[in-house]
Scaffold this active site. Structure first.
Site, PDB file in Angstrom:
ATOM      1  N   TYR A   1       0.876  -1.177   0.000  1.00  0.00           N
ATOM      2  CA  TYR A   1       0.000   0.000   0.000  1.00  0.00           C
ATOM      3  C   TYR A   1       0.910   1.223   0.000  1.00  0.00           C
ATOM      4  O   TYR A   1       2.058   1.170  -0.436  1.00  0.00           O
ATOM      5  CB  TYR A   1      -0.910  -0.124   1.253  1.00  0.00           C
TER       6      TYR A   1
ATOM      7  N   ARG B   1      -5.827  10.662 -10.720  1.00  0.00           N
ATOM      8  CA  ARG B   1      -5.046  11.340  -9.674  1.00  0.00           C
ATOM      9  C   ARG B   1      -4.594  10.281  -8.677  1.00  0.00           C
ATOM     10  O   ARG B   1      -5.275  10.019  -7.708  1.00  0.00           O
ATOM     11  CB  ARG B   1      -5.914  12.414  -9.015  1.00  0.00           C
TER      12      ARG B   1
ATOM     13  N   LYS C   1      -5.612  -1.216  -2.102  1.00  0.00           N
ATOM     14  CA  LYS C   1      -6.716  -0.942  -1.169  1.00  0.00           C
ATOM     15  C   LYS C   1      -7.442  -2.257  -0.854  1.00  0.00           C
ATOM     16  O   LYS C   1      -7.835  -2.497   0.286  1.00  0.00           O
ATOM     17  CB  LYS C   1      -7.702   0.064  -1.770  1.00  0.00           C
TER      18      LYS C   1
ATOM     19  N   GLU D   1     -11.907   5.570  -5.946  1.00  0.00           N
ATOM     20  CA  GLU D   1     -10.568   5.879  -5.444  1.00  0.00           C
ATOM     21  C   GLU D   1      -9.766   6.681  -6.457  1.00  0.00           C
ATOM     22  O   GLU D   1      -9.709   6.324  -7.633  1.00  0.00           O
ATOM     23  CB  GLU D   1      -9.837   4.547  -5.162  1.00  0.00           C
ATOM     24  N   ASP D   2      -9.183   7.740  -5.999  1.00  0.00           N
ATOM     25  CA  ASP D   2      -8.226   8.523  -6.783  1.00  0.00           C
ATOM     26  C   ASP D   2      -8.777   8.992  -8.134  1.00  0.00           C
ATOM     27  O   ASP D   2      -8.109   8.875  -9.176  1.00  0.00           O
ATOM     28  CB  ASP D   2      -6.902   7.764  -6.914  1.00  0.00           C
TER      29      ASP D   2
ATOM     30  N   ASP E   1     -13.532   7.325  -1.239  1.00  0.00           N
ATOM     31  CA  ASP E   1     -12.573   7.201  -0.142  1.00  0.00           C
ATOM     32  C   ASP E   1     -11.797   8.494   0.084  1.00  0.00           C
ATOM     33  O   ASP E   1     -11.556   8.896   1.220  1.00  0.00           O
ATOM     34  CB  ASP E   1     -11.621   6.054  -0.502  1.00  0.00           C
ATOM     35  N   ASP E   2     -11.418   9.158  -1.007  1.00  0.00           N
ATOM     36  CA  ASP E   2     -10.586  10.370  -0.864  1.00  0.00           C
ATOM     37  C   ASP E   2     -11.371  11.521  -0.268  1.00  0.00           C
ATOM     38  O   ASP E   2     -10.832  12.320   0.488  1.00  0.00           O
ATOM     39  CB  ASP E   2     -10.015  10.768  -2.232  1.00  0.00           C
TER      40      ASP E   2
ATOM     41  N   ASN F   1       0.372  12.203  -0.070  1.00  0.00           N
ATOM     42  CA  ASN F   1       1.096  10.965  -0.354  1.00  0.00           C
ATOM     43  C   ASN F   1       1.672  10.995  -1.758  1.00  0.00           C
ATOM     44  O   ASN F   1       1.178  11.750  -2.596  1.00  0.00           O
ATOM     45  CB  ASN F   1       0.123   9.777  -0.258  1.00  0.00           C
TER      46      ASN F   1
HETATM   47  N1  LIG Z   1      -3.677  10.943   4.010  1.00  0.00           N
HETATM   48  C1  LIG Z   1      -4.718  10.522   3.353  1.00  0.00           C
HETATM   49  O1  LIG Z   1      -5.448   9.639   3.799  1.00  0.00           O
HETATM   50  C2  LIG Z   1      -5.049  11.134   2.023  1.00  0.00           C
HETATM   51  C3  LIG Z   1      -6.318  10.927   1.492  1.00  0.00           C
HETATM   52  C4  LIG Z   1      -6.654  11.504   0.261  1.00  0.00           C
HETATM   53  C5  LIG Z   1      -5.706  12.253  -0.422  1.00  0.00           C
HETATM   54  N2  LIG Z   1      -4.467  12.387   0.128  1.00  0.00           N
HETATM   55  C6  LIG Z   1      -3.445  13.143  -0.585  1.00  0.00           C
HETATM   56  O2  LIG Z   1      -3.868  14.467  -0.755  1.00  0.00           O
HETATM   57  C7  LIG Z   1      -3.274  15.014  -1.909  1.00  0.00           C
HETATM   58  C8  LIG Z   1      -4.326  15.779  -2.678  1.00  0.00           C
HETATM   59  O3  LIG Z   1      -5.363  14.954  -3.092  1.00  0.00           O
HETATM   60  P1  LIG Z   1      -6.618  15.577  -3.865  1.00  0.00           P
HETATM   61  O4  LIG Z   1      -7.453  14.468  -4.354  1.00  0.00           O
HETATM   62  O5  LIG Z   1      -7.286  16.594  -3.061  1.00  0.00           O
HETATM   63  O6  LIG Z   1      -5.853  16.224  -5.088  1.00  0.00           O
HETATM   64  P2  LIG Z   1      -6.278  17.399  -6.037  1.00  0.00           P
HETATM   65  O7  LIG Z   1      -5.336  17.399  -7.172  1.00  0.00           O
HETATM   66  O8  LIG Z   1      -7.726  17.287  -6.302  1.00  0.00           O
HETATM   67  O9  LIG Z   1      -6.079  18.721  -5.169  1.00  0.00           O
HETATM   68  C9  LIG Z   1      -4.861  19.296  -4.884  1.00  0.00           C
HETATM   69  C10 LIG Z   1      -5.120  20.684  -4.366  1.00  0.00           C
HETATM   70  O10 LIG Z   1      -3.895  21.230  -3.921  1.00  0.00           O
HETATM   71  C11 LIG Z   1      -3.782  22.555  -4.412  1.00  0.00           C
HETATM   72  N3  LIG Z   1      -2.380  22.975  -4.516  1.00  0.00           N
HETATM   73  C12 LIG Z   1      -1.496  22.684  -5.485  1.00  0.00           C
HETATM   74  N4  LIG Z   1      -0.341  23.351  -5.265  1.00  0.00           N
HETATM   75  C13 LIG Z   1      -0.509  24.050  -4.123  1.00  0.00           C
HETATM   76  C14 LIG Z   1       0.308  24.934  -3.399  1.00  0.00           C
HETATM   77  N5  LIG Z   1       1.523  25.218  -3.820  1.00  0.00           N
HETATM   78  N6  LIG Z   1      -0.180  25.484  -2.270  1.00  0.00           N
HETATM   79  C15 LIG Z   1      -1.435  25.195  -1.838  1.00  0.00           C
HETATM   80  N7  LIG Z   1      -2.259  24.357  -2.505  1.00  0.00           N
HETATM   81  C16 LIG Z   1      -1.799  23.789  -3.628  1.00  0.00           C
HETATM   82  C17 LIG Z   1      -4.480  22.531  -5.756  1.00  0.00           C
HETATM   83  O11 LIG Z   1      -4.844  23.830  -6.184  1.00  0.00           O
HETATM   84  C18 LIG Z   1      -5.672  21.653  -5.406  1.00  0.00           C
HETATM   85  O12 LIG Z   1      -6.679  22.450  -4.835  1.00  0.00           O
HETATM   86  C19 LIG Z   1      -2.627  13.850  -2.651  1.00  0.00           C
HETATM   87  O13 LIG Z   1      -1.247  13.882  -2.435  1.00  0.00           O
HETATM   88  C20 LIG Z   1      -3.204  12.633  -1.977  1.00  0.00           C
HETATM   89  O14 LIG Z   1      -2.294  11.568  -1.954  1.00  0.00           O
HETATM   90  C21 LIG Z   1      -4.131  11.864   1.330  1.00  0.00           C
HETATM   91  O1  LIG Z   2      -3.932   5.918  -0.832  1.00  0.00           O
HETATM   92  C1  LIG Z   2      -3.608   6.471   0.230  1.00  0.00           C
HETATM   93  O2  LIG Z   2      -2.599   6.146   0.858  1.00  0.00           O
HETATM   94  C2  LIG Z   2      -4.470   7.535   0.841  1.00  0.00           C
HETATM   95  C3  LIG Z   2      -5.323   8.276  -0.098  1.00  0.00           C
HETATM   96  O3  LIG Z   2      -6.371   7.514  -0.596  1.00  0.00           O
HETATM   97  C4  LIG Z   2      -4.582   8.966  -1.190  1.00  0.00           C
HETATM   98  O4  LIG Z   2      -5.129   9.064  -2.289  1.00  0.00           O
HETATM   99  O5  LIG Z   2      -3.490   9.452  -0.942  1.00  0.00           O
HETATM  100 MG   LIG Z   3      -6.849   7.809  -2.545  1.00  0.00          MG
END
Ligand SMILES: NC(=O)c1ccc[n+]([C@@H]2O[C@H](COP(=O)([O-])OP(=O)(O)OC[C@H]3O[C@@H](n4cnc5c(N)ncnc54)[C@H](O)[C@@H]3O)[C@@H](O)[C@H]2O)c1
Ligand SMILES: O=C(O)C[C@H](O)C(=O)O
Ligand SMILES: [Mg+2]
Length: 636
Positions: free
Chosen positions: A146, A199, A217, A296-297, A319-320, A475
């Site tokens: 993962y 994404r 997942k 997802e994603d 999930d996101d 991530n």
């Molecule tokens: N920890 C978790 O469980 C978890 C869960 C879901 C997503 N994530 C992570 O979150 C991140 C974003 O996911 P998402 O689906 O929202 O992506 P996304 O592409 O939809 O959104 C990214 C956002 O970040 C903004 N951004 C880009 N550059 C920036 C900067 N310099 N300053 C501030 N904001 C900025 C963009 O404008 C956009 O609004 C990914 O890396 C994903 O892996 C983590």
């Molecule tokens: O996949 C993960 O580790 C968490 C989240 O779903 C992500 O998109 O980053």
């Molecule tokens: Mg995800």
């Protein structure tokens, strides 16, 4: 918060009726079986000889007993020494651990991909042993199967692809999906994780290679939630199904790569795109009306729209958007407790969020609702709660002056006059916002590695909180907004830290540990899926998601929280998932959404839900554990 945890866990006499283990493979074969000399119920197979050794579900490798080898025509096809399953795992682990010498760095493990290959090959040849290894070593190998290694796997999928796992529906399959879905050799599927690859983590558009994330997942669904990957009954069931919907890719590098495995065309968009997803949903829900589909994603552009389109009529969730929100809420409540304040103080927290995509907006929406509920759930409470958030995206602070503002971000746009009084304006940089707002929490879901620079972290030292919280949730590892070392060394020891990908704890000296909590939706999605399955809920409601988040928040004790631990260790993920699933089942019953699962109907579920202990036992007894069954050949 429920007082569930304080209740004594009395043994229940009622549980006998669940002991048939709803998802347990041997249980469902019972009717046709008799007991072996070893006292186990055997599983009837229609294969012999090499066909069995090449079947990852039946294969036990060197663990086949001599009588089984005779019975199944395996004698001479295996080395003569019969191994126990423990010995097999020991031998396998010796091989895997050979890579450990230079692998002391945990998640930045240079051998991570090599370990993934070894584990993947085990998955291909012996599924029971694969899940035994994964469950017994979940803390060590979750980062391999993962996040973060799964990101590397997706990036390199064209080279790593060996055996297909899951199903691929492409834009070329329009009009065919309803029949294609019957190519999957199972009359029942419990869980689908689907992606369109647009994404993947913070790695962008990886097209068809995104299938890796759906596989990763689902591995957690098996390991953490005990969803049976296959069921041996009168016919085979492959109960978990990773799906890739390939509508093309906008990744120019992949489009130019002749070895790319997906459609080499730009992504479909607009109505054409929606038509493909609609067709997929119709096909899978027609064949498997009770399946649960986890999105997802998907890029934010579609994540919210698809969620709204399907969530009221299908058993699905994103999930996101929703899993991440729940995990963040649990972490945010933990951060309040870690400050030595009551949870009810949450609505006073000032929260700066970097990232306004599917995850960031999902989190602020859910946090706002949680605050409003704590303030009495009135319209006024809901309206005023939004003023606790400052959302910054790639173009800086979002205000009502923003042109072409994304409708999902609109409710959180700051009023320009009000922002002006704070010394802020449309597009203010993250560092300016942190400096002026002096937030209690800085939360990153931007996908931008290092975004919480020295300057930003220095600014956070001015926080009005005695213990500010930093959530670097993007991530994989290199996309984290900052590392725990950076956070503790720049902001100071008195902080709370959480990241999406795993990091090691930080040694603060004097025997003090800076906890690097992993705030990842892996703590919730397996329990949301399992709870939905076992309740037979028609949909996945906000209440069920909220119950899941609250149960996760309650899992951490006061003592742990005061030490800075806001998420439990991954080693407890099976127990956490059981708790989360139980909360989801209860809520589904309370909301009158539960229709029951298999031989437990809605009325029986209601009875079970009157007793907290019984719900937990119901869930626990329904979780599959990998064990070799005794095999008996039967002519097909
Ligand atoms: N920890 C978790 O469980 C978890 C869960 C879901 C997503 N994530 C992570 O979150 C991140 C974003 O996911 P998402 O689906 O929202 O992506 P996304 O592409 O939809 O959104 C990214 C956002 O970040 C903004 N951004 C880009 N550059 C920036 C900067 N310099 N300053 C501030 N904001 C900025 C963009 O404008 C956009 O609004 C990914 O890396 C994903 O892996 C983590
Ligand atoms: O996949 C993960 O580790 C968490 C989240 O779903 C992500 O998109 O980053
Ligand atoms: Mg995800």
């Amino acid at each position: 918060m429920s007082n569930f945890y304080n209740q004594t866990r009395a043994a229940s006499s009622l549980m006998g009726r669940f002991k048939r283990s709803l998802i347990n493979p041997t249980a469902v074969t019972r009717a046709r079986c008799f007991t072996t000399a070893e006292g186990h119920r055997p599983t009837l197979v229609h294969k012999r000889s090499l066909d069995i050794l090449h079947d990852p579900w039946f294969n036990k490798g060197t663990a086949f007993s001599m009588t089984e080898r005779d019975r199944l025509d395996l004698r001479g096809l295996l080395p003569p020494n019969v191994m126990s399953s423990e010995q097999q795992i020991e031998r396998f682990m010796v091989d895997l651990k050979r890579l450990e010498v230079q692998a002391r760095d945990g998640p930045s493990d240079p051998n991570a991909l090599a370990k993934w290959r070894i584990l993947n090959r085990l998955h291909d040849r012996n599924e029971t042993m694969y899940y035994k290894v994964l469950i017994a070593n979940i803390e060590e190998y979750a980062p391999i199967v993962y996040t973060p290694t799964v990101g590397l796997v997706c990036q390199n999928y064209s080279g790593l692809f060996r055996r297909p796992r899951g199903m691929y529906f492409s834009a070329e399959d329009r009009g065919e999906m309803m029949s294609m879905v019957y190519n999957w050799p199972a009359d029942q599927v419990d869980m689908i994780v689907v992606t369109d690859g647009s994404r993947i983590l913070g790695l962008g558009d990886l097209g068809v290679q995104g299938i890796g994330i759906a596989i990763g997942k689902l591995d957690l669904y098996v390991a953490a939630a005990g969803i049976n990957p296959q069921r041996v009954c009168y016919s085979f069931s492959y109960l978990v199904l990773p799906v890739m919907i390939d509508v093309g890719t906008n990744n120019e590098k992949l489009l130019k790569n002749p070895l790319y495995l997906g459609l080499q065309q730009h992504r479909l968009d607009g109505d054409e795109y929606i038509a493909v997803i609609d067709e997929f949903m119709e096909a899978v829900f027609t064949r498997w009306p009770n399946v649960i589909v986890q999105f997802e994603d998907f890029q934010s552009k579609w994540a919210f729209k698809l969620l709204q389109r399907y969530r009221n009529a299908h058993r699905m969730f994103n999930d996101d958007v929703q899993g991440t929100a729940g995990v963040a809420i649990a972490g945010l409540l933990g951060a309040v407790r870690a400050q030595g304040r009551p949870m009810i103080d949450f609505p006073k927290q000032k929260i700066v969020v970097a990232g306004a995509g599917s995850a960031g907006i999902g989190v602020v929406n859910a946090a706002r609702k949680t605050m409003a509920r704590m303030l009495g759930n009135t319209e006024h409470a809901f309206d005023s709660a939004k003023s606790q958030f400052w959302v910054v995206d790639a173009n800086g602070l979002i205000t009502d002056e923003r042109e072409n503002i994304d409708p999902d971000a609109l409710p959180f746009a700051r009023n320009t006059n009000e922002a002006g009084r704070q010394g802020l304006r449309e597009g203010s940089s993250l560092v300016e916002v942190v400096r002026q707002v002096r937030p209690d929490v800085l939360l990153g879901l931007s996908g931008v590695g290092g975004l919480f620079s020295k300057e930003v972290l220095e600014a956070l030292k001015g926080s009005t909180s005695a213990k500010p919280a930093i959530f670097a949730m993007s991530n994989p590892t290199k996309n984290a907004e900052c590392t725990p070392e950076e956070a503790f060394s720049i902001v100071g020891d008195n902080i709370i830290f959480a990241s999406g990908s795993p990091f090691r704890d930080v040694d603060l000296g004097n025997g003090q540990i800076g906890h690097s909590n992993q705030g990842n939706n892996m703590y919730l999605f397996p329990g949301i899926g399992l709870g939905t399955l076992l309740s037979g809920s028609r949909i996945i409601s906000d209440g069920m998601l909220q119950a899941a988040a609250e149960r996760l928040a309650a899992y951490i004790t006061e003592d742990e929280v005061l030490k800075g631990m806001i998420f439990p260790p991954i080693s407890k993920i099976r127990d956490i998932t059981k708790e989360v699933a139980a909360a989801v089942v209860k809520e589904a019953v309370e909301e009158d959404l539960a229709e029951g699962y298999r031989d437990i109907d809605a009325r029986e579920l209601q009875k079970i839900c009157q007793n907290e202990e019984e719900v937990l036992e119901y869930v626990e007894n329904s979780m599959w554990s990998p064990e070799y069954p005794t095999l008996v050949y039967k002519r097909g």
